[in-house]
Design a protein around this motif. Structure first.
Motif, PDB file in Angstrom:
ATOM      1  N   ALA A   1       6.337  21.377   4.208  1.00 43.43           N
ATOM      2  CA  ALA A   1       7.322  22.024   5.082  1.00 43.43           C
ATOM      3  C   ALA A   1       6.640  22.930   6.101  1.00 43.43           C
ATOM      4  CB  ALA A   1       8.320  22.810   4.244  1.00 43.43           C
ATOM      5  N   ALA A   2       5.636  23.667   5.674  1.00 40.74           N
ATOM      6  CA  ALA A   2       4.941  24.584   6.579  1.00 40.74           C
ATOM      7  C   ALA A   2       4.258  23.824   7.720  1.00 40.74           C
ATOM      8  CB  ALA A   2       3.916  25.406   5.801  1.00 40.74           C
ATOM      9  N   ILE A   3       3.634  22.682   7.401  1.00 40.72           N
ATOM     10  CA  ILE A   3       2.972  21.879   8.433  1.00 40.72           C
ATOM     11  C   ILE A   3       3.989  21.373   9.459  1.00 40.72           C
ATOM     12  CG2 ILE A   3       1.761  19.690   8.828  1.00 40.72           C
ATOM     13  CD1 ILE A   3       0.360  20.186   6.095  1.00 40.72           C
ATOM     14  N   LEU A   4       5.146  20.910   8.974  1.00 40.94           N
ATOM     15  CA  LEU A   4       6.188  20.428   9.887  1.00 40.94           C
ATOM     16  C   LEU A   4       6.744  21.565  10.739  1.00 40.94           C
ATOM     17  CD1 LEU A   4       8.061  17.988   7.472  1.00 40.94           C
ATOM     18  CD2 LEU A   4       6.693  17.357   9.469  1.00 40.94           C
ATOM     19  N   LEU A   5       6.910  22.739  10.152  1.00 41.76           N
ATOM     20  CA  LEU A   5       7.397  23.893  10.913  1.00 41.76           C
ATOM     21  C   LEU A   5       6.388  24.304  11.990  1.00 41.76           C
ATOM     22  CD1 LEU A   5       8.971  25.946   7.998  1.00 41.76           C
ATOM     23  CD2 LEU A   5      10.191  25.142  10.025  1.00 41.76           C
ATOM     24  N   GLN A   6       5.107  24.227  11.670  1.00 43.53           N
ATOM     25  CA  GLN A   6       4.084  24.521  12.672  1.00 43.53           C
ATOM     26  C   GLN A   6       4.149  23.528  13.827  1.00 43.53           C
ATOM     27  OE1 GLN A   6       0.784  24.466   9.821  1.00 43.53           O
ATOM     28  NE2 GLN A   6       0.288  26.587  10.370  1.00 43.53           N
ATOM     29  N   GLU A   7       4.354  22.241  13.504  1.00 43.57           N
ATOM     30  CA  GLU A   7       4.367  21.204  14.533  1.00 43.57           C
ATOM     31  C   GLU A   7       5.625  21.256  15.395  1.00 43.57           C
ATOM     32  OE1 GLU A   7       3.999  17.578  12.388  1.00 43.57           O
ATOM     33  OE2 GLU A   7       1.865  17.849  11.928  1.00 43.57           O
TER      34      GLU A   7
ATOM     35  N   ARG B   1       0.853  -1.189   0.000  1.00 43.52           N
ATOM     36  CA  ARG B   1       0.000   0.000   0.000  1.00 43.52           C
ATOM     37  C   ARG B   1       0.888   1.237   0.000  1.00 43.52           C
ATOM     38  NH1 ARG B   1      -2.273   3.125   4.251  1.00 43.52           N
ATOM     39  NH2 ARG B   1      -4.176   4.232   3.633  1.00 43.52           N
ATOM     40  N   PHE B   2       0.685   2.071  -1.007  1.00 44.75           N
ATOM     41  CA  PHE B   2       1.503   3.272  -1.180  1.00 44.75           C
ATOM     42  C   PHE B   2       0.664   4.506  -0.854  1.00 44.75           C
ATOM     43  CE2 PHE B   2       2.765   6.645  -4.326  1.00 44.75           C
ATOM     44  CZ  PHE B   2       3.933   7.027  -3.686  1.00 44.75           C
ATOM     45  N   GLN B   3       1.220   5.399  -0.034  1.00 47.86           N
ATOM     46  CA  GLN B   3       0.483   6.600   0.339  1.00 47.86           C
ATOM     47  C   GLN B   3       1.447   7.758   0.566  1.00 47.86           C
ATOM     48  OE1 GLN B   3      -1.974   6.160   3.811  1.00 47.86           O
ATOM     49  NE2 GLN B   3      -3.112   8.037   3.422  1.00 47.86           N
ATOM     50  N   LYS B   4       1.134   8.896  -0.079  1.00 51.22           N
ATOM     51  CA  LYS B   4       1.919  10.101   0.128  1.00 51.22           C
ATOM     52  C   LYS B   4       1.405  10.844   1.361  1.00 51.22           C
ATOM     53  CE  LYS B   4       2.749  10.892  -4.815  1.00 51.22           C
ATOM     54  NZ  LYS B   4       2.541  11.844  -5.940  1.00 51.22           N
ATOM     55  N   PRO B   5       2.261  11.643   1.995  1.00 54.54           N
ATOM     56  CA  PRO B   5       1.792  12.423   3.152  1.00 54.54           C
ATOM     57  C   PRO B   5       0.723  13.440   2.740  1.00 54.54           C
ATOM     58  CG  PRO B   5       4.158  12.755   2.761  1.00 54.54           C
ATOM     59  CD  PRO B   5       3.676  11.841   1.720  1.00 54.54           C
ATOM     60  N   SER B   6      -0.278  13.567   3.562  1.00 55.83           N
ATOM     61  CA  SER B   6      -1.361  14.508   3.278  1.00 55.83           C
ATOM     62  C   SER B   6      -0.979  15.921   3.721  1.00 55.83           C
ATOM     63  CB  SER B   6      -2.629  14.077   4.006  1.00 55.83           C
ATOM     64  OG  SER B   6      -3.636  15.068   3.898  1.00 55.83           O
ATOM     65  N   VAL B   7      -1.427  16.913   2.948  1.00 60.64           N
ATOM     66  CA  VAL B   7      -1.227  18.319   3.331  1.00 60.64           C
ATOM     67  C   VAL B   7      -2.587  19.007   3.495  1.00 60.64           C
ATOM     68  CG1 VAL B   7       1.060  18.515   2.304  1.00 60.64           C
ATOM     69  CG2 VAL B   7      -0.957  18.979   0.901  1.00 60.64           C
ATOM     70  N   ALA B   8      -3.613  18.188   3.719  1.00 58.69           N
ATOM     71  CA  ALA B   8      -4.968  18.739   3.824  1.00 58.69           C
ATOM     72  C   ALA B   8      -5.119  19.677   5.012  1.00 58.69           C
ATOM     73  CB  ALA B   8      -5.979  17.594   3.925  1.00 58.69           C
ATOM     74  N   GLN B   9      -4.293  19.481   6.059  1.00 60.85           N
ATOM     75  CA  GLN B   9      -4.428  20.320   7.253  1.00 60.85           C
ATOM     76  C   GLN B   9      -3.719  21.660   7.124  1.00 60.85           C
ATOM     77  OE1 GLN B   9      -2.599  17.576   6.894  1.00 60.85           O
ATOM     78  NE2 GLN B   9      -1.169  17.243   8.574  1.00 60.85           N
ATOM     79  N   PHE B  10      -3.088  21.918   5.980  1.00 56.53           N
ATOM     80  CA  PHE B  10      -2.400  23.202   5.807  1.00 56.53           C
ATOM     81  C   PHE B  10      -3.400  24.351   5.869  1.00 56.53           C
ATOM     82  CE2 PHE B  10      -1.381  26.723   2.970  1.00 56.53           C
ATOM     83  CZ  PHE B  10      -0.171  27.145   3.497  1.00 56.53           C
ATOM     84  N   LYS B  11      -3.019  25.401   6.593  1.00 55.79           N
ATOM     85  CA  LYS B  11      -3.846  26.598   6.648  1.00 55.79           C
ATOM     86  C   LYS B  11      -2.971  27.808   6.943  1.00 55.79           C
ATOM     87  CE  LYS B  11      -5.066  26.048  11.571  1.00 55.79           C
ATOM     88  NZ  LYS B  11      -4.420  27.280  12.063  1.00 55.79           N
ATOM     89  N   THR B  12      -3.442  28.961   6.515  1.00 59.72           N
ATOM     90  CA  THR B  12      -2.742  30.209   6.789  1.00 59.72           C
ATOM     91  C   THR B  12      -3.264  30.786   8.097  1.00 59.72           C
ATOM     92  OG1 THR B  12      -2.454  30.627   4.431  1.00 59.72           O
ATOM     93  CG2 THR B  12      -2.216  32.507   5.899  1.00 59.72           C
ATOM     94  N   ASP B  13      -2.363  31.096   9.027  1.00 52.76           N
ATOM     95  CA  ASP B  13      -2.775  31.614  10.341  1.00 52.76           C
ATOM     96  C   ASP B  13      -3.088  33.107  10.296  1.00 52.76           C
ATOM     97  OD1 ASP B  13      -2.391  29.169  11.984  1.00 52.76           O
ATOM     98  OD2 ASP B  13      -0.320  29.389  11.344  1.00 52.76           O
ATOM     99  N   ASN B  14      -2.305  33.858   9.521  1.00 52.39           N
ATOM    100  CA  ASN B  14      -2.535  35.295   9.389  1.00 52.39           C
ATOM    101  C   ASN B  14      -1.842  35.788   8.116  1.00 52.39           C
ATOM    102  OD1 ASN B  14       0.326  36.122  10.097  1.00 52.39           O
ATOM    103  ND2 ASN B  14      -0.266  35.153  12.047  1.00 52.39           N
ATOM    104  N   TYR B  15      -1.982  37.062   7.846  1.00 44.79           N
ATOM    105  CA  TYR B  15      -1.370  37.658   6.643  1.00 44.79           C
ATOM    106  C   TYR B  15      -0.489  38.836   7.045  1.00 44.79           C
ATOM    107  CZ  TYR B  15      -4.890  34.808   4.334  1.00 44.79           C
ATOM    108  OH  TYR B  15      -5.665  33.757   3.918  1.00 44.79           O
TER     109      TYR B  15
END
Length: 548
Positions: free
Chosen positions: A391-397, A200-214
């Motif tokens: 990368a952004a998700i990992l930096l947030q975590e 079973r092959f699966q790429k990491p999901s980035v569905a949780q990516f969101k912008t916190d502010n601008y």
């Protein structure tokens, strides 16, 4: 290129052991040249066990040595001389038994039975830096009271071994310069050749990516769209630069990358995960809050991360702010714009550059990096945003960062996927045997080709943008064949060959043998001018023609 099986299993589920995986990869065109077992801690703490100090007393004639009795679960406690100031009766400690080899400061330290000040010492009670579990040498490492006596230290600390492949990658396979790329090929090969094995092959999901502010927008401009095909970027604030978590450091070290800090390590993790180079800038050092991709005048001085001042060529592509260069694009970062412990705002770059620009710059300055290795072979233009989100998700975590801008994406001339007509008859002709239509379609879909149209005698497919080497029908057939398995192509009973007839003895060979013999005996060989048309000599004088 190094591929960690532990890392590989983050994207593919399979029961195959590392040696079976290596065989399948080699048969599918990713030749495994060597296999190495990598330990989290050098030596794997073999021979180190948990013990309890059941007795501790000053050693006579010494002001700092103690004679201890250590219970490691055997009938008789071991006698161990210890010089640590914090050793005391009742403690749970780590004991390196006789015959153990530790690697203290990367130097081997062999533990043997010894006599110290007249007392027998049957091992060594260890500090954390002697074991490779930390940096402190203030005293021995003391474990919690519930640590089980006699348990191997490797089991207590859950130390894992990793098997690392060295893959001899051909220059055209830029899609396989990552763990996800290798996992994709492995998954397709298992399904095609080992249908009895779960995969079973699966790429990491980035569905949780969101912008916190601008709150921190940085603009992007591409001055040379021929050299820079696509440039994407994002800004993060409230970044806490520090040491990476152990899982991240262990994965990077397994493939030969030295951990630096959590921000840089995350960019390297994404590089090895999906093959997309990223670069992190200190956003506060981007003057004018604008990134410009352009070349600089011939002879411009630029100091790279290694502290060397280099003279730029007018064709070296640079990542600049409004005043100066910050990075040699796709090759090496600059000294003044990199991540430091004081960095709080970070700009992450994810780009696609013209391979010829990167290759020439890399060789001109003799800078051969993991980024240039991939860019000069051609990178996937459609992966830049996916890599940024990852990368952004990992930096947030990991760093508690906040995404403080939308993803800025400049893509002047979007690259359309290559479309190819694949004839079944041509597959059979080039392979040398029949492959079922369903099998061909199944293999291509597992390699992420898109089936655009199905006809009775052909398929029209869209090639994934990561496969920049696939441009012809024969290239698609090669992909089908390597996953189907070269070893599955049977030999025919008949042999076709062509025979050539040569007279014997060979007249030309005899002539050269005689000429060589005569020259060897002192004769001179004369080579006359070749015959020419008589008209060529018509303008010569009669006297000159007579001489001829």
């Amino acid at each position: 290129m190094k591929i960690s099986t532990k890392w590989l299993r983050r994207y593919i589920e399979t029961s195959l052991d590392p040696f079976e995986i290596s065989e399948i990869l080699t048969e599918s065109g990713l030749e495994v040249e060597s296999i190495e077992t990598v330990e989290t801690i050098k030596g794997g703490l073999k021979g180190v066990v948990i013990g309890q100090v059941v007795a501790c007393q000053k050693l006579p004639d010494s002001d700092h040595l103690y004679l201890t009795q250590v219970n490691i679960g055997k009938e008789i406690p071991l006698s161990v001389v210890c010089g640590a100031p914090n050793v005391a009766e009742g403690q749970k400690v780590l004991l390196a038994t006789v015959g153990t080899t530790l690697y203290f400061k990367n130097e081997p330290l062999f533990i043997k039975k010894a006599k110290i000040r007249g007392a027998i010492s049957e091992g060594m009670i260890c500090a954390e830096d002697e074991l490779g579990l930390g940096t402190s040498h203030d005293g021995i490492m003391i474990l919690p009271p519930d640590a089980p006596i006699g348990m191997p230290a490797a089991q207590y600390f859950h130390l894992d071994e990793d098997v690392v492949f060295e893959i001899g990658l051909t220059p055209n396979r830029t899609d396989a310069t990552s763990h996800i790329g290798v996992a994709r090929d492995l998954h397709a090969s298992i399904l095609a050749r080992r249908p009895d094995v779960h995969s079973r092959f699966q790429k990491p999901s980035v569905a949780q990516f969101k912008t916190d502010n601008y709150d921190y927008e940085i603009d992007i401009e591409i001055s040379d769209p021929h050299a820079c095909i696509r440039y994407s970027g994002i800004t993060l604030s409230n970044v806490h630069v520090g040491e990476s978590p152990s899982w991240l450091k262990e994965l990077l070290q397994s493939v030969g990358i030295r951990p630096i800090n959590n921000v840089v390590d995350i960019t390297n993790f994404v590089l090895m995960e999906m093959g997309q180079p990223l670069h992190a800038f200190d956003a506060d050092k981007i003057k004018g809050k604008k990134v410009i991709v352009k070349t600089l005048p011939e002879g411009t001085s630029f100091t790279t991360l290694d502290g060397i001042e280099r003279k730029l060529d007018s064709s070296d592509l640079m990542i600049c702010n409004v005043k100066e260069g910050m990075c040699i694009a796709g090759v090496f970062g600059g000294l003044d714009s990199g991540i430091s412990p004081s960095t709080r705002n970070v700009f992450i770059e994810s780009a696609c550059f013209n391979p010829s620009f990167i290759r020439k710059t890399s060789r001109r300055h003799q800078l051969f990096t993991d980024a240039s290795f991939r860019y000069e072979r051609g990178s996937d233009p459609d992966i830049t945003i996916y890599a940024l989100k990852r990368a952004a998700i990992l930096l947030q975590e990991i760093t508690d960062a906040k995404v403080s801008s939308e993803i800025k994406d400049v893509y002047p001339s979007p690259i359309r996927p290559v479309e190819i007509n694949l004839r079944y008859s041509q597959v059979d002709r080039l392979v040398g045997q029949h492959i079922a239509k369903e099998q061909i379609r199944f293999i291509l879909q597992n390699l992420e080709y898109q089936i655009l149209q199905e006809l009775p005698q052909a398929l029209r497919v869209s090639v994934p943008t990561c496969r920049i080497d696939v441009t012809r029908e024969a290239d698609v057939i090669e992909d089908v064949l390597r996953i189907y398995g070269y070893n599955n192509v049977s030999f025919r009973e008949e042999i076709h060959t062509s025979l050539s007839y040569f007279s014997y003895p060979n007249d030309e060979q005899i002539k050269w043998e005689i000429a060589g013999m005569l020259v060897g005996n002192g004769f001179y060989e004369v080579k006359n001018n070749s015959l020419s048309f008589s008209q060529h000599y018509s303008l010569w004088s009669d006297e000159r023609q007579a001489t001829l």
